[in-house]
Write a protein that holds these residues in place. Structure first.
Motif, mmCIF file in Angstrom:
data_model
loop_
_atom_site.group_PDB
_atom_site.id
_atom_site.type_symbol
_atom_site.label_atom_id
_atom_site.label_comp_id
_atom_site.label_asym_id
_atom_site.label_seq_id
_atom_site.Cartn_x
_atom_site.Cartn_y
_atom_site.Cartn_z
ATOM 1 N N VAL A 239 0.824 -1.027 -0.054
ATOM 2 C CA VAL A 239 -0.199 0.056 0.003
ATOM 3 C C VAL A 239 0.855 1.284 -0.001
ATOM 4 N N ASP A 240 0.606 2.138 -0.857
ATOM 5 C CA ASP A 240 1.497 3.470 -1.231
ATOM 6 C C ASP A 240 1.281 4.435 0.099
ATOM 7 N N ALA A 241 -0.157 4.558 0.526
ATOM 8 C CA ALA A 241 -0.231 5.662 1.467
ATOM 9 C C ALA A 241 -1.642 5.108 2.390
ATOM 10 N N TYR A 242 -1.473 5.377 3.912
ATOM 11 C CA TYR A 242 -2.505 5.274 4.573
ATOM 12 C C TYR A 242 -2.713 6.558 5.463
ATOM 13 N N ALA A 293 -2.803 12.843 -7.767
ATOM 14 C CA ALA A 293 -2.220 11.512 -8.323
ATOM 15 C C ALA A 293 -1.989 11.653 -9.991
ATOM 16 N N THR A 294 -0.692 11.206 -10.474
ATOM 17 C CA THR A 294 -0.537 10.943 -11.830
ATOM 18 C C THR A 294 0.005 9.414 -11.856
ATOM 19 N N PRO A 295 0.117 9.251 -13.091
ATOM 20 C CA PRO A 295 0.480 7.645 -13.121
ATOM 21 C C PRO A 295 1.702 7.439 -12.316
ATOM 22 N N GLN A 301 0.046 18.112 -0.586
ATOM 23 C CA GLN A 301 0.311 19.509 -0.206
ATOM 24 C C GLN A 301 -0.583 19.642 1.263
ATOM 25 N N VAL A 302 0.253 20.284 2.263
ATOM 26 C CA VAL A 302 -0.618 20.575 3.339
ATOM 27 C C VAL A 302 -0.980 22.099 3.461
ATOM 28 N N ILE A 303 -2.330 22.250 3.784
ATOM 29 C CA ILE A 303 -2.710 23.580 3.712
ATOM 30 C C ILE A 303 -3.213 24.074 4.905
ATOM 31 N N ASN A 304 -2.939 25.219 5.700
ATOM 32 C CA ASN A 304 -3.395 25.600 6.935
ATOM 33 C C ASN A 304 -4.634 26.534 6.915
ATOM 34 N N VAL A 309 0.476 26.955 2.108
ATOM 35 C CA VAL A 309 1.145 25.335 2.099
ATOM 36 C C VAL A 309 2.134 25.384 2.859
ATOM 37 N N VAL A 310 2.037 24.657 3.994
ATOM 38 C CA VAL A 310 2.937 24.799 5.142
ATOM 39 C C VAL A 310 3.857 23.390 4.829
ATOM 40 N N TYR A 311 3.622 22.489 4.048
ATOM 41 C CA TYR A 311 4.405 21.489 3.763
ATOM 42 C C TYR A 311 4.148 20.710 2.360
ATOM 43 N N ASN A 312 4.926 20.287 1.868
ATOM 44 C CA ASN A 312 4.539 19.251 0.403
ATOM 45 C C ASN A 312 5.939 18.312 0.321
ATOM 46 N N THR A 313 5.276 17.440 -0.293
ATOM 47 C CA THR A 313 6.005 16.164 -0.588
ATOM 48 C C THR A 313 5.849 15.528 -1.872
ATOM 49 N N GLU A 314 6.177 14.448 -2.346
ATOM 50 C CA GLU A 314 5.910 13.811 -3.420
ATOM 51 C C GLU A 314 6.464 12.235 -3.357
ATOM 52 N N LEU A 315 5.547 11.388 -3.741
ATOM 53 C CA LEU A 315 5.794 10.003 -3.611
ATOM 54 C C LEU A 315 6.127 9.558 -5.354
#
Length: 317
Positions: A239-242, A293-295, A301-304, A309-315
């Motif tokens: 599983v990619d994300a919980y 989600a893209t292929p 992105q975390v929005i307050n 945008v207070v945080y962003n990441t990518e898998l």
């Protein structure tokens, strides 16, 4: 005395670093036009009180900008004690009258939290037949969403409450006993075993976290129970994300293994938080999350409450 002060400072350094990092990442929200875009929020239904309304307003603005296709609600949908029937006025005062922006009129996919179990959890299932946008066909369910003509996202929406043994003894017992936890676990494994080449991402949504930096719940009975029940399943099926709520903060945690863990439970209340070695983000702030989600990428992105945008990441795949 000096030694005690030094120990306190060293304990706080990781949290200070994470806080500074989150602030440093404050940017305008990124848009991904060719992605499947959706919002994730949790622990929210307070008749508009305790920052629910300003967070809802920012959700509307962000959903408009990114062209969000749906909203995931990670539980504790109605405080303090859930709803008693599908006609409970809390559906109006905590949901319909709060999330009024046109961009939030698309489908909502909720899961049940522990507060929802204090009254009648099946009332939230029944409300699906009344509301155009409330989509909870059962206490647990799944749906496949399309990114494009050839790529999809599989999301399993689970009910974590019956997976906690202590819930069979107290105020949740009547509603929990009516749920077959063994049947749900078998269903979850069958759902996640889908090996279609079109499914690029597998996501599980529940209320309770497997991991959390919130100090009082790091090794609490419910956190341990959910981790013991679900960790092996999430690992087995890659599983990619919980995604979850329960803790009233915003978190990204990455223990060993493939799965990333996100806590989004700050849609109307925030509480203090610490940090763990596996913490990527540990933030006490009102807000929600955006997933795109893209292929081959899953952008987060975390929005307050202020729309930053207070945080962003990518898998990546």
């Amino acid at each position: 005395m000096q030694s005690t002060k030094l120990m306190t400072i060293f304990r706080l350094l990781p949290l200070l670093f994470l806080s500074m990092f989150a602030q440093a990442q404050t940017t305008e929200i990124d848009t991904h036009p060719n992605a499947l875009n959706f919002l994730v929020m949790g622990d929210w239904g307070r008749n508009g009180a305790d920052h629910q309304k300003p967070v809802a307003a920012q959700m509307g603005k962000v959903a408009t900008k990114i062209k969000s296709e749906f909203v995931i609600a990670t539980g504790d949908n109605f405080y303090p004690s859930g709803v008693i029937s599908e006609f409970d006025p809390l559906f109006k005062y905590s949901f319909e009258d709060i999330y009024t922006d046109f961009s939030l009129q698309w489908d909502w996919y909720p899961v049940l939290g522990n507060h929802d179990y204090k009254s009648n959890p099946d009332a939230q299932v029944a409300y699906t037949k009344i509301s155009r946008r409330w989509k909870m066909p059962a206490r647990y369910y799944s749906k496949i969403f399309s990114i494009d003509d050839k790529n999809q996202v599989l999301i399993a929406f689970i009910d974590t409450n019956p997976l906690i043994p202590e819930f069979y003894k107290g105020e949740y017992s009547k509603a929990v006993i009516s749920q077959d936890s063994t049947a749900q676990k078998k269903w979850l494994e069958k759902t996640l075993a889908n090996n279609s080449p079109t499914i690029k991402w597998k996501i599980v949504v529940g209320h309770h976290p497997l991991y959390t930096a919130t100090e009082k719940r790091r090794e609490s009975y419910d956190t341990r129970a959910i981790r013991n029940s679900l960790k092996s399943v999430l690992d087995k099926y890659q599983v990619d994300a919980y995604l979850c709520g329960h803790d009233h903060d915003l978190q990204h945690l990455k223990p060993e293994g493939k799965t990333h863990y996100f806590v989004s439970g700050a849609a109307s209340e925030k509480t203090a938080i610490g940090t763990l070695p596996i913490s990527k983000l540990a933030l006490s702030d009102y807000g929600f999350m955006v997933f795109s989600a893209t292929p081959d990428k899953l952008f987060v992105q975390v929005i307050n409450e202020e729309g930053k945008v207070v945080y962003n990441t990518e898998l990546s795949k």
